[in-house]
Every structure is written in structure tokens, then in C-alpha cells.
Scaffold this motif. Structure first.
Motif, PDB file in Angstrom:
ATOM      1  N   TRP A  46     -12.383  -9.877   3.428  1.00 21.32           N
ATOM      2  CA  TRP A  46     -12.281  -8.561   4.044  1.00 21.32           C
ATOM      3  C   TRP A  46     -10.971  -7.562   3.138  1.00 21.32           C
ATOM      4  N   ALA A  47     -11.173  -6.467   3.755  1.00 19.74           N
ATOM      5  CA  ALA A  47     -10.121  -5.630   3.408  1.00 19.74           C
ATOM      6  C   ALA A  47      -9.480  -4.808   4.300  1.00 19.74           C
ATOM      7  N   PHE A  48      -8.297  -4.554   4.403  1.00 18.53           N
ATOM      8  CA  PHE A  48      -7.775  -3.473   5.439  1.00 18.53           C
ATOM      9  C   PHE A  48      -7.668  -2.275   4.694  1.00 18.53           C
ATOM     10  N   GLN A  49      -8.176  -1.202   5.163  1.00 15.59           N
ATOM     11  CA  GLN A  49      -7.964   0.013   4.336  1.00 15.59           C
ATOM     12  C   GLN A  49      -7.533   1.446   5.148  1.00 15.59           C
ATOM     13  N   GLY A  50      -6.901   2.303   4.505  1.00  8.21           N
ATOM     14  CA  GLY A  50      -6.510   3.469   4.895  1.00  8.21           C
ATOM     15  C   GLY A  50      -7.207   4.594   4.396  1.00  8.21           C
ATOM     16  N   SER A  51      -7.139   5.592   5.260  1.00  9.14           N
ATOM     17  CA  SER A  51      -7.848   7.066   4.815  1.00  9.14           C
ATOM     18  C   SER A  51      -7.302   8.161   5.571  1.00  9.14           C
ATOM     19  N   MET A  52      -7.250   9.085   4.731  1.00 10.91           N
ATOM     20  CA  MET A  52      -6.698  10.529   5.321  1.00 10.91           C
ATOM     21  C   MET A  52      -8.092  11.118   6.125  1.00 10.91           C
ATOM     22  N   ASP A  53      -9.191  10.942   5.466  1.00  7.92           N
ATOM     23  CA  ASP A  53     -10.397  11.690   5.760  1.00  7.92           C
ATOM     24  C   ASP A  53     -11.651  10.796   6.173  1.00  7.92           C
ATOM     25  N   GLY A  54     -11.317   9.730   6.357  1.00 11.54           N
ATOM     26  CA  GLY A  54     -12.485   8.730   6.918  1.00 11.54           C
ATOM     27  C   GLY A  54     -13.544   8.471   6.181  1.00 11.54           C
ATOM     28  N   GLU A  55     -13.228   9.094   4.765  1.00  3.80           N
ATOM     29  CA  GLU A  55     -14.466   8.963   3.665  1.00  3.80           C
ATOM     30  C   GLU A  55     -13.897   8.172   2.490  1.00  3.80           C
ATOM     31  N   ASN A  56     -12.724   8.559   1.834  1.00  5.43           N
ATOM     32  CA  ASN A  56     -12.068   8.168   0.747  1.00  5.43           C
ATOM     33  C   ASN A  56     -11.030   6.912   1.207  1.00  5.43           C
ATOM     34  N   TRP A  57     -11.194   5.914   0.934  1.00  5.89           N
ATOM     35  CA  TRP A  57     -10.291   4.815   1.397  1.00  5.89           C
ATOM     36  C   TRP A  57      -9.456   4.159   0.416  1.00  5.89           C
ATOM     37  N   MET A  58      -8.539   3.675   0.684  1.00  6.54           N
ATOM     38  CA  MET A  58      -7.416   2.931  -0.029  1.00  6.54           C
ATOM     39  C   MET A  58      -7.230   1.605   0.494  1.00  6.54           C
ATOM     40  N   ASN A  59      -7.491   0.757  -0.478  1.00  2.24           N
ATOM     41  CA  ASN A  59      -7.107  -0.592  -0.025  1.00  2.24           C
ATOM     42  C   ASN A  59      -5.468  -0.941   0.314  1.00  2.24           C
ATOM     43  N   LEU A  60      -5.116  -1.308   1.788  1.00  3.52           N
ATOM     44  CA  LEU A  60      -3.939  -1.667   1.933  1.00  3.52           C
ATOM     45  C   LEU A  60      -3.800  -3.105   1.838  1.00  3.52           C
ATOM     46  N   ARG A  61      -4.669  -3.857   2.194  1.00  7.46           N
ATOM     47  CA  ARG A  61      -4.493  -5.241   1.837  1.00  7.46           C
ATOM     48  C   ARG A  61      -5.827  -5.842   2.011  1.00  7.46           C
ATOM     49  N   VAL A  62      -5.901  -6.685   0.589  1.00  6.51           N
ATOM     50  CA  VAL A  62      -7.493  -7.206   0.360  1.00  6.51           C
ATOM     51  C   VAL A  62      -7.264  -8.804   0.517  1.00  6.51           C
ATOM     52  N   HIS A  63      -8.144  -9.350   1.145  1.00  2.00           N
ATOM     53  CA  HIS A  63      -8.170 -10.780   1.534  1.00  2.00           C
ATOM     54  C   HIS A  63      -9.477 -11.403   0.872  1.00  2.00           C
ATOM     55  N   GLU A  64      -8.829 -12.398   0.135  1.00  2.00           N
ATOM     56  CA  GLU A  64      -9.986 -13.284  -0.755  1.00  2.00           C
ATOM     57  C   GLU A  64     -10.083 -14.522  -0.358  1.00  2.00           C
ATOM     58  N   ASN A  65     -10.980 -14.952   0.340  1.00  2.05           N
ATOM     59  CA  ASN A  65     -11.156 -16.291   0.793  1.00  2.05           C
ATOM     60  C   ASN A  65     -10.019 -16.607   1.793  1.00  2.05           C
ATOM     61  N   ASP A  66      -9.760 -15.787   2.642  1.00  2.00           N
ATOM     62  CA  ASP A  66      -8.412 -16.007   3.438  1.00  2.00           C
ATOM     63  C   ASP A  66      -8.930 -17.028   4.753  1.00  2.00           C
ATOM     64  N   GLN A  67      -8.419 -18.047   4.704  1.00  2.00           N
ATOM     65  CA  GLN A  67      -8.711 -19.184   5.723  1.00  2.00           C
ATOM     66  C   GLN A  67      -7.954 -19.165   6.990  1.00  2.00           C
ATOM     67  N   THR A  68      -7.240 -17.951   7.125  1.00  2.00           N
ATOM     68  CA  THR A  68      -6.168 -17.960   8.164  1.00  2.00           C
ATOM     69  C   THR A  68      -6.957 -18.075   9.550  1.00  2.00           C
ATOM     70  N   ILE A  69      -7.999 -17.470   9.929  1.00  2.00           N
ATOM     71  CA  ILE A  69      -8.603 -17.600  11.030  1.00  2.00           C
ATOM     72  C   ILE A  69      -9.723 -18.600  11.128  1.00  2.00           C
ATOM     73  N   CYS A  70      -9.486 -19.754  12.041  1.00  2.00           N
ATOM     74  CA  CYS A  70     -10.093 -20.750  12.034  1.00  2.00           C
ATOM     75  C   CYS A  70     -10.463 -21.198  13.414  1.00  2.00           C
TER      76      CYS A  70
END
Lengths: 864, 207
Positions: free
Chosen positions: A728-752
Motif C-alpha cells: 500500500w501507499a500513504f499519499q498526500g495531496s493538495m487537491d484530492g486529485e493529484n497524489w504524491m507518495n509519502l511512503r510506499v510499502h511493498e510487502n510490508d509484513q508489519t501488521i500481523c
């Protein structure tokens, strides 16, 4: 003296308590803890026999304990409780808490509780109380809080050693250093620092010999020491040998031991002889002790009629006092007398010359050796100086050296001026050169007290050379960054700072927006980016005069950049990364963009095309929020729920402070208000929807038009299901349409596990960008057997702002407080990684990235 | 205000281009003299000041590396002299070891400032340990010396078992050196024969 130290950061949440093996007195009932704390009120320390729990509460403790509360009653009183009963409740005499860190120390010695302020234990005693019925078993220290969190740092647990040398006891705290770098020298010190004890019956520097007993056993001593503690008999002033044919060696030994170490033991029948010897040398403290002892022995003798032949212990009052946490240095030692020895040169054995100046002092090798390891070696290691009674120093300022000498003799810096003077800097360097840490600390303290915008630059320049002045260096950098505008425009001193220092200052300004409490420095204006550009250019040019970028640009058009910037041209590029171009006014930005075409850093500047953005610099307003643990009350969602501090918490979605949207329509299990509700939801998810031909699932948060957040930490909580997100990714945006990735998680096993909280820092430049919209978006199906595109989470919290590294160690932080999974040592999870995260939430737009309707800022700019 | 700023300009030593080299030469000369037992003529004040200034001017690394090189050079000389002293090998080894530790102590004195500030901030090995490591690597680990050492120790033990009187003090010093260097075990392991006999003897001697 061994030192258990923990210098790290420790934040204790509301009604919690931190314990640990490291916060334990070596000896039950006796010990001292020094620490720094920052809190609004109730810095609470509990001393008890056993380790307590995290949710320990001193009111409910049945065991013996002392509880000391600094800043009780809304930060107005000092309170001491014994076993839950209030025994002291006084208006706090300077022992209040503050939201900046203050240092305190608390020592307990068999029921005598001493509390003081400052970094150095046993100095600046503020309050003392004696428990008539001492709880001698207390050993563990709990660091607690009341209704507000308390941050602790630099926590040192010190033993109160039995035989603290009374006279030089203060110097015995070898490892007790101010900051990291000082501390690193610990080994060096413990090995090299001498105490007066080391000179007891030592021939080194001895100028007096006792010939004891009939066989004339020779026992060495020092006139200086005897002279300070008592008086040297007239007939001995010149001579070197003192015959004591009728006195036994044991008596002389006890006599010297008492003087050099503050305590001794002697067989009871010899006390009379000891008293006689003490009288001969007029050692008043020993006379007093002997007389006391004799009275006591006589009382005993009436019952027993004989000497018992047992050893009796004689201890100096001062020694006793220093054990109980008094002031070792100021007690019985006659400082005036010691100073006299320096000024008259009596019994001196070394003449100190300064090249080009002449004789500065007739001093004593003994004193110099006690205070300064290099001098000690100089006098003993067999090189030229060891065999000579003259030493000559070079490159030393006579004034500074005189002050240094006086400090060595009396432990005080005799300097009245409170203003910054070059002498103070000289002294700082000199004390560093000769390894006199006490003086170095004193100088650092004074310098940091009188730092001003005008002096900070030269001081920083000097201090950055000295490896052991880290704390002062930090203070200077902070000061510089806070007054960046002034410091970089009033004079060009700052160009002589070295690269690392300058970079750190720039970094500090970047973080400034976030860190420094606006409330405390209302006069502090956010440095304008233009000034940053100017400063960088001037620094790189090593210019003698201050000039603006436009001027420099003019010069550049006609000259070679390599020539203009010299060796620092290579640094220019890296430094310009520190400029936040998006925060600049657009007209200025356009101007800057059209300049500097000669330099290759042009790519840094955003290309705006035809769009007409309007950037406006507004005075910002912050709220400091601190991330303590998952699900705490310190995030943005919670804060919004209180209408930014105005009332009790209500669900921010219901109060329309925040909008939460999901990718799927709202339903029983896709409830926007549940996501910020602070209660656990067994089922809460966002289903997929088609967007641009792809299935997307997300939860989105809109902070509202008036708010933006520079997010550098976010927390989510898994709902009761087993559909764990992995991509998943955590994203931020100023307008709710164009998003910028703030943190991208790739196969993050943290939640278990279901109901688990997890937090991640946002690092890098994106943590410095403010956004209005945030979302968590699933980028691939969830884990588990029934893999799906549902984004299951029942809580989200954002924390913003950031400390130096832009959000800590970078790894995820899991805190299983939910669902019966209690990870051990959760608390210290934070403790270990420097994860202090400040949150800044703009009440009015943060730095006013105020834009037109179609304003589309090129945020990718800083994302190199 | 502005006056204040002016006077604060520090009277630091101007860094000339060859400043570091010149200063290092002074220190190197000092180290050489210490190894040559001429240290009575040296001024601790001068050397300490030179070393201090060098570290202050951020030539700590140069000083540190220079120290290693210089000490190594002296160790090479010592190695040759130990190797060539065939008759009284243990005596010679012990004498050189005592010399070496004394010299290193003095070198630590003059380089005290580096030990205190440069070494911890740059996470280097403290000088004392560096000294031991160099001795171990250049003297004890030299193949010839290692064989000689083992042979001599064995011979001494053998002689004692035959009833001769040997120099216990010397044996103790040598074994203390080996323990201090942390190579005691290593040397022991190179002796395959009579292993436990030897361990016992060593233990007895090491007491």
C-alpha cells in the motif's frame, strides 16, 4: 566511581511510570539520580524497593516508597510523599517544571532526601528533608507522570560512595559529563585523573618527611596539604625532616590518611596520640573528631575499664556530609588558605613562565597534577619538565592562564563579567587543552548564557574546532538558526564557518518551522527563503561583504563561477537543496529562475509554465504535538476532534472538522466516523472502486480548507479481520486529485494480528511538504487466505512536523496494545531509537501555500 | 555591539600550507627520541602543545596514522634485534618489551589530547591498544620469533624439570606479556606436544 548512565530520551505518557534495571541504586537506600525533564507539571519520581509496573500508581502502593513530585498542584508546589502520605508540600522554591528541559538531581541517603537543580549532583541544593524513620530499602527509581506526559533525558544514576574524598570530591565524578562527546572520554579520565588520595604516603612531589619511631621510618607528606588543613609548625617551615620518635607509624599513618582521604581507622588506645599529633599541626577537624571520640570512649570505659583494642573509625564531618549529598567542595576546606598558597608561593615547587611574558606564578605540582592530567604527566614522566622546577608555556594568554590557575586552586572561576569576552573563549580552549573539564564546563555554561546574535558566530567558529564542546556547539547552532536573518545579514562572519556547521544550521532552519515552539518565541519569524539563498551564495563565495543574490547574479554574468566561488563551488549544489523553493513568492521565484542561468543548479528551480500561482508568505502558527504511543491523544485527528484545543473531544467527522471518505460508499462497515472514533471496530473496511480502469481501495482524510499538515508519522490500526495489507501507499495531496507518495510499502509484513496498531515515519523531503489531503491506498490485494481488495483498518492518526532526521529511524514501530498482544517493553521501543516526533499542525495555513483555484504546485520539485 | 564582535576574533594560529607536516615532524622526532631513550632532552610542553594543535586543526587522522607508521618502523628494528639475539632470546625479548611499554606510555602522554578527543569522536582504537596490537602483529606473530619463543619456553620448562634453577621472574614477565596481548592461548596451541604438561607449567608460573 562507577556510573550507570542512560542518556537517551524517555517519554512517559499520562499516568504512566517507567522503570528499569538501569534506574537502580547500587546500594539500597543510598543513591542519586540526575536527569533532565520537560513537562507542564508533575515530574514525579518514585523510589521503592522493587521495580513497579508501567501503570504503577504511587497512591495505591502498599510498599515503602518515597514519591517526589516537582511542580505539583499545577506546577506550583514541591511535594514529597512517604508511603502515600504527604510529608512535604511547599511552594516550589524554583523547582518547577517547564516545557523546555531542565536539569535536576535527587539524592537519597538513608532517609535524607536532597533535591537540587542543575547538571551537577550535589551542587545547587534547593531542598532537603530528613525522614525520621528512614526507608533504607528503596532502590529502584520510577520516572512517572500525572495528567500530562513528561519527557526525561540524560538520566544518570550515581552511587553515593562511602569514601568520597571530602576535599576533592567534586572532582571525583569523573564520568559525570555533560553530553555525549564529553562522556566518550570516560576511559581516558578514569585512568588519568588523580585524587588527593593518590598522594597519601606518596613520595611524588613530597617536600616533607616524617621520621617515625625509634627506627626512623621515613613517611613522605606534602607541606601544602598539611598547611591547608592545619598549620605547619614554625620550626618546619624551612626544614624538610620532621622527627617523631615517640609516635608509632600507625598514628602517623592514620593522621595522614585522615587528611588526605577524610577518614581513617585507628586502634582506640592510640586516639590520644593521634590527638596530640593533630594538635601539633593544628588540624582542627581532626582535633574535633578525636575529642569527640575520646569522650565517647571514656563513657564506655567506665563500664568496661579497659581499652578494647578494637579499631575505631574517624571520619571527617565534611566527608559524612558529602556522603549524604552535601557539598563536598565548600565544606571544611579553607579555600582562602589554599589561594594564599598560590599568591604567596609558599612551599611552591614549580615556577610557571609564559614565553614572552615571564613568570606568572609559583605553583604546586601537586595541585596542578590533581586538576590536569597533562600537567601530572609533565611533572612525572621523565621528560625535561619532570626534573626542572621551571616550566615555560607557549601560545598561552597570561590572563587566561592566571584564571585557570586560580580555578585549579579554588574551583571557582573568578570572573565577574557576564558579557562575552575573548578571555572566556581563550579560557575555554585552555581548559580543553589542559584537560580541566570542570572549568571547561563552567566556561561553556557562561558562554551559552551570554550568547547573542552578535557573538554567536565567532563563538561557533571557535567551538566547532573543539571536539569536546558539543553541547555548546549545539546551543550556538540553535541560536544561529533562530536568528538566521540577523546573523547572515549583520556581518559576514558566518562565511568562516566550516561546511558541516553551516549545513547543520541550514538543516535546522528547515526543521525550524516544525520544531521551535512558536509560542515561546513569538518574535521568531520564519526565515524567508530568499535570505537562505543569499546566505548560501555569500558563504560559498567566502565574501567579505554581504550581498544579495541579485548582485551576485550580476557579477556572475560577467565572470567565471569557478573563480567567484573558488573551492566551495562544489558545495553550492548540495547547499541549495536546503532552499524550499515552493515556499517562495512566485514573482521572486520567477526572478530567481531567470537568473543564474550560468550555474548548473538551474534545474532545481521549478518550471511553472503559464500557470499563475500565487504564493504568499504568511505568519505561521503551530501547535506542538508529541507522538508518544499509538492511539495516544497527540495526533492530528484527536486534536481536530477538540476543535484544535477548544473543547472536549468529539468525533471530528461528526463535528465536521475533518472529512473522511472511502473508496466504497458509506455503509455499516464503511463508516467514516468510525475511522477516527478512537474505539475499536471489529469490522471496518473500504471496498474497491474502479478508477482509471483499475480497482482501488483507499481511505482518504481531508483536513479542511484551512489546514495543512506536514506529516511525518502515521499510525493505522487493523480491524478485527485477518485481511492484512501488504502493498500500500500513504499519499498526500493538495487537491484530492493529484497524489504524491509519502511512503510506499511493498510487502510490508508489519501488521500481523487483528486490532494491531502500527506506525511508520515519513522521511525525506516529503515530510516537509504540507498537504491538505491524505490517503492510504491499497496497491495490491491483501494477505491471507481470503485475499481481497478490501482495505481493512479501523483507525488512522497523523502526526506531523519532525525532528532532525525527518522522522526517526525509518523502520516501522509496532505496539501491540490491542487484542491481547502485549509486546514486552513497548515503552522502551521508543526509548531506543530517538523517535521524538514533534507534530505541527497548522491552525492557519502552515506557511501559507495559498493558491488559486487551479493552483497546481510542482511538488515533485524537492523529490530528487 | 559591533565593537564586541571585533574583539572576539580569535588569535588562532594561522594554518600555513605545510603546518601539519612541520608539526608532525616535531612529534615524530619526539617519538624517535623516546624510542632511543633520549627523552630527558624532550620538552613535554612543546610536544603536547604540538599534538594538541594538530588535533585542534583537524589533523587528528594524520597524527594517528603517523603514529602507527612510526611505531611500526621502530618495531621492525626491534624485531631484527630480537631475532638476532640468539643466546639470551627470552632476556632480549623481555628487555625490548619493557622498553617498548615504557616508550608507549610516554607517547601516550604526549598524544593525550588525541586519545581524549580524536579517538572517541572518530571511533578509533585507543593508543594503548594500538600499541599492544602492533607489538603482537610485528613481534609475536613474526614466524621466527614465534618458533624461538615456543622453543625457549619449552626449554626453560624442561630445564626446571631436570632440577635446574631457572629465572622465574623472566618467565613470569614473558607469560604476563602473552596474556596481556591476548595471545597466550594462541602460543599454547602452537605447541602440540606435551600440551597439558605445559599448560600446568604455565599456570604455575603465571601465578
Amino acid at each position: 566511581m562507577e556510573l550507570v548512565e542512560k542518556k537517551k530520551f524517555l517519554t512517559v505518557g499520562q499516568f504512566e511510570c517507567a522503570w528499569g534495571e538501569e534506574f537502580r541504586f547500587k546500594e539500597a537506600g543510598r543513591g542519586c539520580i540526575s536527569f533532565e525533564a520537560s513537562a507542564q507539571n508533575d515530574v514525579t519520581l518514585v523510589f521503592r524497593e522493587q521495580i513497579g509496573s508501567r501503570h504503577y500508581h504511587y497512591k495505591m502502593d502498599n510498599h515503602h516508597n518515597y514519591t517526589i513530585i516537582l511542580g505539583s498542584h499545577r506546577n506550583r508546589r514541591l511535594k514529597i510523599e512517604v508511603d502515600g502520605k504527604t510529608v512535604v508540600d511547599v511552594a516550589s522554591i524554583g523547582l518547577c517544571c517547564s516545557s523546555s528541559f531542565q536539569s535536576y538531581w535527587i539524592s537519597i541517603y538513608d532517609g535524607l532526601i536532597s533535591i537540587g537543580k542543575g547538571l551537577y549532583p550535589f551542587q545547587n541544593l534547593v531542598f532537603q528533608w530528613l525522614d525520621e524513620n528512614p526507608r533504607c530499602q528503596v532502590q529502584y527509581v520510577g520516572l512517572c507522570s500525572w495528567d500530562k506526559h513528561v519527557s526525561y533525558r540524560n538520566i544518570n544514576v550515581l552511587p553515593l560512595e562511602q569514601n568520597n574524598n571530602s576535599l576533592w570530591g567534586k572532582f571525583d565524578y569523573k564520568g559525570l559529563e555533560e553530553r555525549t562527546s564529553d562522556r566518550e572520554g570516560g576511559d581516558y579520565r578514569s585512568e588519568n585523573i588523580l585524587t588527593l588520595r593518590d598522594f597519601c604516603e606518596n613520595w611524588e612531589f613530597s617536600d616533607l618527611v616524617f621520621e617515625v619511631g625509634y627506627d626512623g621510618k621515613a613517611v613522605p607528606a606534602h607541606k601544602l596539604v598539611l598547611g591547608v588543613f592545619g598549620e605547619i609548625p614554625c620550626n618546619l617551615v624551612e626544614g624538610r625532616v620532621f622527627k617523631l620518635p615517640l609516635v608509632s607509624y600507625a598514628v602517623v599513618r592514620a593522621f595522614l590518611e585522615f587528611i588526605y582521604t577524610g577518614r581513617t581507622q585507628i586502634v582506640d588506645e592510640e586516639v590520644d596520640a593521634l590527638l596530640k599529633l593533630a594538635k601539633q599541626f593544628k588540624v582542627s577537624s581532626l582535633i574535633k573528631q578525636c575529642q569527640k571520640l575520646i569522650t565517647r570512649l571514656e563513657k564506655n570505659r567506665k563500664e568496661v575499664f579497659t581499652y578494647s583494642g578494637a579499631n575505631v573509625e574517624i571520619m571527617n564531618d565534611a566527608t559524612r556530609l558529602s556522603q549524604s549529598g552535601g557539598f563536598p567542595f565548600e565544606t571544611h576546606l579553607n579555600l582562602e588558605k589554599l589561594k594564599c598558597f598560590l599568591s604567596t608561593g609558599e612551599a611552591s615547587d614549580v615556577n610557571i613562565y609564559i614565553a614572552g611574558y615571564g613568570l606568572v606564578a609559583r605553583a604546586h605540582k601537586l595541585i596542578l597534577s590533581l586538576r590536569s592530567p597533562p600537567f601530572a604527566k609533565m611533572f612525572t614522566n621523565g621528560m625535561m619538565e619532570s626534573s626542572s622546577s621551571d616550566i615555560s608555556l607557549q601560545d598561552v594568554s597570561p590572563e587566561a592562564f592566571s584564571l585557570l590557575l586560580k580555578f585549579m586552586y579554588c574551583g571557582e572561576l573568578e570572573m565577574k563579567e557576564t558579557e562575552m569576552s575573548p578571555l572566556l573563549l581563550d579560557l575555554l580552549l585552555l581548559s580543553d587543552q589542559f584537560g580541566i573539564t570542570m572549568l571547561q564546563r563552567e566556561c561553556s555554561k557562561r558562554i551559552s548564557e551570554c550568547l547573542s546574535e552578535d557573538t554567536v558566530c565567532p563563538v561557533l567558529e571557535v567551538v566547532s574546532w573543539v571536539p569536546s564542546c558539543k553541547s555548546l556547539e549545539e546551543a550556538c547552532k540553535r541560536h544561529f538558526a533562530m536568528h538566521f536573518d540577523y546573523c547572515t545579514t549583520a556581518s559576514s562572519d558566518f562565511v568562516s564557518l566550516d561546511e558541516a556547521t553551516f549545513k547543520e544550521i541550514l538543516q535546522a532552519i528547515r526543521n525550524f518551522l516544525l520544531i521551535f515552539l512558536w509560542q515561546q518565541h513569538p518574535e521568531m519569524t520564519v526565515t524567508c527563503e530568499e535570505k537562505v539563498i543569499n546566505a548560501i551564495l555569500v558563504w560559498c563565495m567566502q565574501a567579505n561583504e554581504i550581498c544579495g543574490w541579485a548582485q551576485i547574479d550580476d557579477v556572475l554574468r560577467s565572470s567565471d563561477p569557478a573563480q567567484l566561488f573558488g573551492e566551495r563551488i562544489s558545495l553550492l549544489d548540495a547547499l541549495l537543496h536546503f532552499v524550499r523553493f515552493p515556499l517562495m513568492h512566485s514573482s521572486l521565484l520567477n526572478k530567481v529562475r531567470s537568473s543564474f542561468y550560468v550555474l548548473n543548479f538551474i534545474y532545481l528551480l521549478p518550471i511553472h509554465g503559464t500557470k499563475n500561482e500565487r504564493y504568499q508568505h504568511r505568519r505561521s502558527c503551530y501547535k506542538e504535538l508529541q507522538y508518544i504511543c499509538d492511539g495516544d491523544n497527540n495526533g492530528v485527528m484527536y486534536y481536530a476532534g477538540t476543535s484544535f484545543g477548544e473543547h472536549q473531544w468529539v468525533n471530528p467527522v461528526l463535528a465536521k472538522k475533518i472529512m473522511v471518505t472511502a473508496s466504497s460508499p458509506a455503509s455499516r462497515y464503511t463508516d467514516p466516523k468510525a475511522l477516527v472514533s478512537r474505539t475499536y471496530q471489529a469490522t471496518c473496511f473500504a471496498g474497491p472502486r474502479m478508477e482509471d480502469g483499475r480497482n482501488c481501495s483507499w481511505w482518504m482524510i481531508d483536513l479542511g480548507q484551512d489546514h495543512q499538515l506536514m506529516c511525518n508519522y502515521y499510525t493505522v490500526r487493523q480491524d478485527g479481520s485477518m485481511t492484512f495489507m501488504r502493498y500500500w501507499a500513504f499519499q498526500g495531496s493538495m487537491d484530492g486529485e493529484n497524489w504524491m507518495n509519502l511512503r510506499v510499502h511493498e510487502n510490508d509484513q508489519t501488521i500481523c494480528w487483528p486490532g494491531q496498531f502500527a506506525s511508520w515515519p515519513i522521511s525525506g523531503p516529503s515530510a516537509l511538504l504540507p498537504f491538505r489531503f491524505f490517503r492510504v491506498i491499497l496497491t495490491a490485494p491483501t494477505a491471507g487466505d481470503n485475499s481481497s481488495l478490501d482495505l481493512s483498518m479501523c483507525f488512522i492518526e497523523l502526526v506531523g512536523g519532525g525532528g532532525g532526521g525527518g522522522g526517526g529511524s525509518g523502520g516501522p514501530h509496532i505496539h501491540g496494545r490491542a487484542g491481547g498482544h502485549k509486546a514486552s517493553g513497548t515503552f522502551f521501543g521508543h526509548y531506543s531509537g530517538r523517535i521524538l516526533v514533534l507534530a505541527a499542525l497548522s491552525l492557519s495555513p502552515m506557511f501559507g501555500v495559498d493558491r488559486n483555484d487551479d493552483g497546481d504546485v510542482d511538488w515533485d520539485l524537492l523529490d530528487h | 555591539m559591533s565593537n564586541q564582535r571585533k574583539i572576539l576574533k580569535l588569535s588562532r594560529i594561522e594554518v600555513e600550507p605545510n603546518y601539519a607536516d612541520r608539526t608532525w615532524q616535531i612529534i615524530e622526532h619526539g617519538i624517535n627520541q623516546i624510542f632511543n631513550h633520549n627523552d630527558r632532552e624532550l620538552s613535554m610542553e612543546e610536544l603536547y602543545r604540538a599534538a594538541y594543535n594538530m588535533v585542534l586543526h583537524r589533523f587528528g587522522e594524520m597524527q594517528y596514522n603517523g603514529l602507527v607508521v612510526t611505531v611500526t618502523r621502530h618495531l621492525e628494528e626491534m624485531r631484527k634485534s630480537i631475532e638476532s639475539a640468539e643466546g639470551s632470546f627470552l632476556d632480549e625479548l623481555n628487555r625490548k618489551w619493557t622498553d617498548y611499554t615504557e616508550s608507549m606510555q610516554k607517547i601516550r602522554d604526549i598524544l593525550m589530547y588525541m586519545d581524549r578527543s580524536y579517538v572517541p569522536t572518530h571511533h578509533k582504537t585507543p593508543i594503548k591498544e594500538v600499541g599492544l596490537n602492533l607489538w603482537r602483529d610485528h613481534i609475536i606473530h613474526s614466524a621466527k620469533i614465534q618458533t624461538l619463543l615456543v622453543d625457549s619456553l619449552l626449554e626453560e620448562i624442561h630445564r626446571e624439570r631436570m632440577g635446574e634453577v631457572i629465572n622465574h621472574g623472566l618467565m613470569r614477565n614473558v607469560i604476563k606479556m602473552l596474556t596481556e596481548l591476548g595471545v597466550y592461548q594462541e602460543v599454547l596451541e602452537s605447541i602440540n606436544a606435551f600440551e597439558d604438561v605445559i599448560i600446568n607449567s604455565f599456570k604455575y608460573l603465571a601465578l
